[in-house]
Design a protein around this motif. Sequence first.
Motif, PDB file in Angstrom:
ATOM      1  N   GLU A  11      -3.423  -9.323  11.693  1.00  0.00           N
ATOM      2  CA  GLU A  11      -4.136  -7.987  11.725  1.00  0.00           C
ATOM      3  C   GLU A  11      -5.641  -8.340  11.704  1.00  0.00           C
ATOM      4  O   GLU A  11      -6.042  -9.140  11.297  1.00  0.00           O
TER       5      GLU A  11
ATOM      6  N   GLN B  74      -2.801   6.858   5.587  1.00  0.00           N
ATOM      7  CA  GLN B  74      -3.832   6.913   4.652  1.00  0.00           C
ATOM      8  C   GLN B  74      -5.377   6.638   5.028  1.00  0.00           C
ATOM      9  O   GLN B  74      -6.259   6.540   4.322  1.00  0.00           O
ATOM     10  N   GLU B  75      -5.478   6.628   6.450  1.00  0.00           N
ATOM     11  CA  GLU B  75      -6.774   6.284   7.171  1.00  0.00           C
ATOM     12  C   GLU B  75      -6.952   7.520   8.119  1.00  0.00           C
ATOM     13  O   GLU B  75      -6.128   8.066   8.540  1.00  0.00           O
TER      14      GLU B  75
ATOM     15  N   TYR C 196      -9.025   2.627  13.471  1.00  0.00           N
ATOM     16  CA  TYR C 196      -9.031   1.311  13.919  1.00  0.00           C
ATOM     17  C   TYR C 196      -8.024   1.379  15.291  1.00  0.00           C
ATOM     18  O   TYR C 196      -7.979   0.166  15.831  1.00  0.00           O
TER      19      TYR C 196
ATOM     20  N   TRP D 203       0.925  -1.081  -0.023  1.00  0.00           N
ATOM     21  CA  TRP D 203       0.015   0.070   0.065  1.00  0.00           C
ATOM     22  C   TRP D 203       0.840   1.284  -0.033  1.00  0.00           C
ATOM     23  O   TRP D 203       2.053   1.097   0.290  1.00  0.00           O
TER      24      TRP D 203
ATOM     25  N   ASN E 141       4.201  -5.756   3.935  1.00  0.00           N
ATOM     26  CA  ASN E 141       2.991  -5.409   4.507  1.00  0.00           C
ATOM     27  C   ASN E 141       1.802  -5.681   3.383  1.00  0.00           C
ATOM     28  O   ASN E 141       1.738  -5.021   2.376  1.00  0.00           O
ATOM     29  N   GLU E 142       1.025  -7.089   3.480  1.00  0.00           N
ATOM     30  CA  GLU E 142       0.135  -7.183   2.562  1.00  0.00           C
ATOM     31  C   GLU E 142       0.368  -7.204   1.220  1.00  0.00           C
ATOM     32  O   GLU E 142      -0.379  -6.660   0.389  1.00  0.00           O
TER      33      GLU E 142
ATOM     34  N   ASN F  38     -13.517  -3.239   5.864  1.00  0.00           N
ATOM     35  CA  ASN F  38     -12.762  -3.136   4.706  1.00  0.00           C
ATOM     36  C   ASN F  38     -13.330  -3.889   3.509  1.00  0.00           C
ATOM     37  O   ASN F  38     -13.403  -3.461   2.316  1.00  0.00           O
TER      38      ASN F  38
ATOM     39  N   TRP G  16     -10.549  -8.087   8.128  1.00  0.00           N
ATOM     40  CA  TRP G  16     -11.356  -6.765   7.987  1.00  0.00           C
ATOM     41  C   TRP G  16     -12.764  -6.732   7.441  1.00  0.00           C
ATOM     42  O   TRP G  16     -12.936  -6.417   6.344  1.00  0.00           O
TER      43      TRP G  16
ATOM     44  N   TRP H 177       0.962   3.949   1.888  1.00  0.00           N
ATOM     45  CA  TRP H 177       1.168   4.877   3.204  1.00  0.00           C
ATOM     46  C   TRP H 177       2.518   4.848   3.652  1.00  0.00           C
ATOM     47  O   TRP H 177       2.783   5.656   4.678  1.00  0.00           O
TER      48      TRP H 177
ATOM     49  N   PRO I 224      -2.414   4.282  10.040  1.00  0.00           N
ATOM     50  CA  PRO I 224      -1.361   5.254   9.225  1.00  0.00           C
ATOM     51  C   PRO I 224      -2.083   6.191   8.471  1.00  0.00           C
ATOM     52  O   PRO I 224      -3.206   6.392   8.444  1.00  0.00           O
TER      53      PRO I 224
ATOM     54  N   TRP J 116      -4.735  -5.001  15.061  1.00  0.00           N
ATOM     55  CA  TRP J 116      -4.346  -3.777  14.407  1.00  0.00           C
ATOM     56  C   TRP J 116      -5.262  -2.546  15.123  1.00  0.00           C
ATOM     57  O   TRP J 116      -6.717  -2.388  14.790  1.00  0.00           O
TER      58      TRP J 116
HETATM   59  O1  LIG Z   1      -2.023  -3.274   6.320  1.00  0.00           O
HETATM   60  C1  LIG Z   1      -3.025  -2.743   6.581  1.00  0.00           C
HETATM   61  N1  LIG Z   1      -4.536  -3.498   6.518  1.00  0.00           N
HETATM   62  C2  LIG Z   1      -5.474  -3.098   7.209  1.00  0.00           C
HETATM   63  C3  LIG Z   1      -5.305  -1.585   7.713  1.00  0.00           C
HETATM   64  C4  LIG Z   1      -6.632  -0.996   8.280  1.00  0.00           C
HETATM   65  O2  LIG Z   1      -7.331  -0.781   7.044  1.00  0.00           O
HETATM   66  C5  LIG Z   1      -4.392  -0.873   6.918  1.00  0.00           C
HETATM   67  O3  LIG Z   1      -4.275   0.671   7.655  1.00  0.00           O
HETATM   68  C6  LIG Z   1      -3.003  -1.305   6.659  1.00  0.00           C
HETATM   69  O4  LIG Z   1      -2.683  -0.972   5.431  1.00  0.00           O
END
Ligand SMILES: O=C1NC[C@H](CO)[C@@H](O)[C@@H]1O
Length: 434
Positions: free
Chosen positions: A324, A397-398, A403, A129, A208-209, A282, A279, A131, A395, A370
């Motif tokens: 998470e 971006q939110e 959360y 992502w 991350n992800e 999400n 999530w 961020w 982070p 998370w």
């Molecule tokens: O790794 C992540 N997973 C979900 C989080 C919350 O939406 C997000 O902030 C982050 O990028």
Amino acid sequence: LGVIGMAAAAPAANPASDYVTVKQTQFSRNGHAYYIAGANFWYGGYLGAGIGGDRARLVRELDRMRALGLNNLRVLAVSEKTDMKSAVSPASTAAPGQYDEQLLAGLDFLLAEMAKRDMTAVLYLNNFWQWSGGMTQYLNWFEGSPAIDPNVTKDFDDFMDKNARFYVNGAAQAEYRNVIRKIVERTNTVTGKAYKDDPSIMSWQLANEPRPGNDKATPAQKAAYIKWIDETAAYIHGLAPRQLVSTGSEGLAGSAQDSQLFLDAHATPRIDYLTYHLWPKNWSWFDSHKPDASWNEAIGKSRDYLQRHVALARTLGKPIVLEEFGLDRDGPSFSVKSGTRWRDRFYKEVFDFVADGAARGEPIAGFNFWAWGGAGRAANADFWWKPGNDFMGDPPQEEQGLYSVFDTDASTLKLIKQAAGRLHALERKAPSRP
Ligand SMILES: O=C1NC[C@H](CO)[C@@H](O)[C@@H]1O
């Protein structure tokens, strides 16, 4: 004869048992089963650098988390300087080959403080992502593509499809490996110990992800993703043979909903354990504006997601960590003053699933919620982060407060403490498997 200076005593090498290892479908440490009762604390290195908080706050936050029984933190190890609006700044990599020593020293301080508290770390070395710059920024550097912030375009499918090019861009991969080597071989300026020789670093995480692209990922993108995981994990193991390697995957949601892809991507012996994320909001299972109406669907799909991933872990014969999960505050609201009734109900379901399953001997190795917000507080009326503001679990971006679990969220903290206690009771009961 001049005095022959004694060579500075090298830090005592840690006994091998201090490292977290995998025994069949369980973690082991110091001859005992080891369960992860953890938090996501992406900004821990930033606090350690005295940015967006300070070292005094970091020490207080670590003490609070330790008092809850938390033994593991999942932390962003590196960030990339980018023009994308919703990314953190400063960044540890300003440009290829230009690294911010203050930020890296912040990570040193964090790790030293965590080791004092017998906490282990999962360090992720990139981000799918935007961020923290992440793969998008690597592509901007090495293929010249614009770093487009999906928070601006709202076109996440296009963002994910383009990011998949990271896995097959040779120049980007070369710099990514330079950064991996720089971190893994770094000597901690506080402890004098190389990261690769630090048993409190439990796992190096590829990103991350990381996703293979979007949910319509092509066979070629899936093949490139599988290859990237195997080769990068092999590279890390070559540098750090005593520590674990994981992908940082969300599970099926991060595998184009393709269970065969998840299996193929994680079958390599170079990936030591599995990860998945959960999530409901999400993924549009839970509507935080209509919680009563959407709860049953959300919790039903969540239970199914949890069960499916434990089954995948059984198939692969590896431990799996739910690293998470989260749900909005009541309202929904970002305010620290708002309630957490639905979140607490969700956390309780997740914690019971993890603790009950672990007690039954499932390949469940623990959780990281998370995310830790602690004493962090949103600075702006619109709840968006700006450089210089407190860091917290959300982070940039939110919205700040989406959360995060704050130090005043007593009901949630109580659930976390209870869950940690249940997992640690299992450690005391069961020596690790042979
Ligand atoms: O790794 C992540 N997973 C979900 C989080 C919350 O939406 C997000 O902030 C982050 O990028």
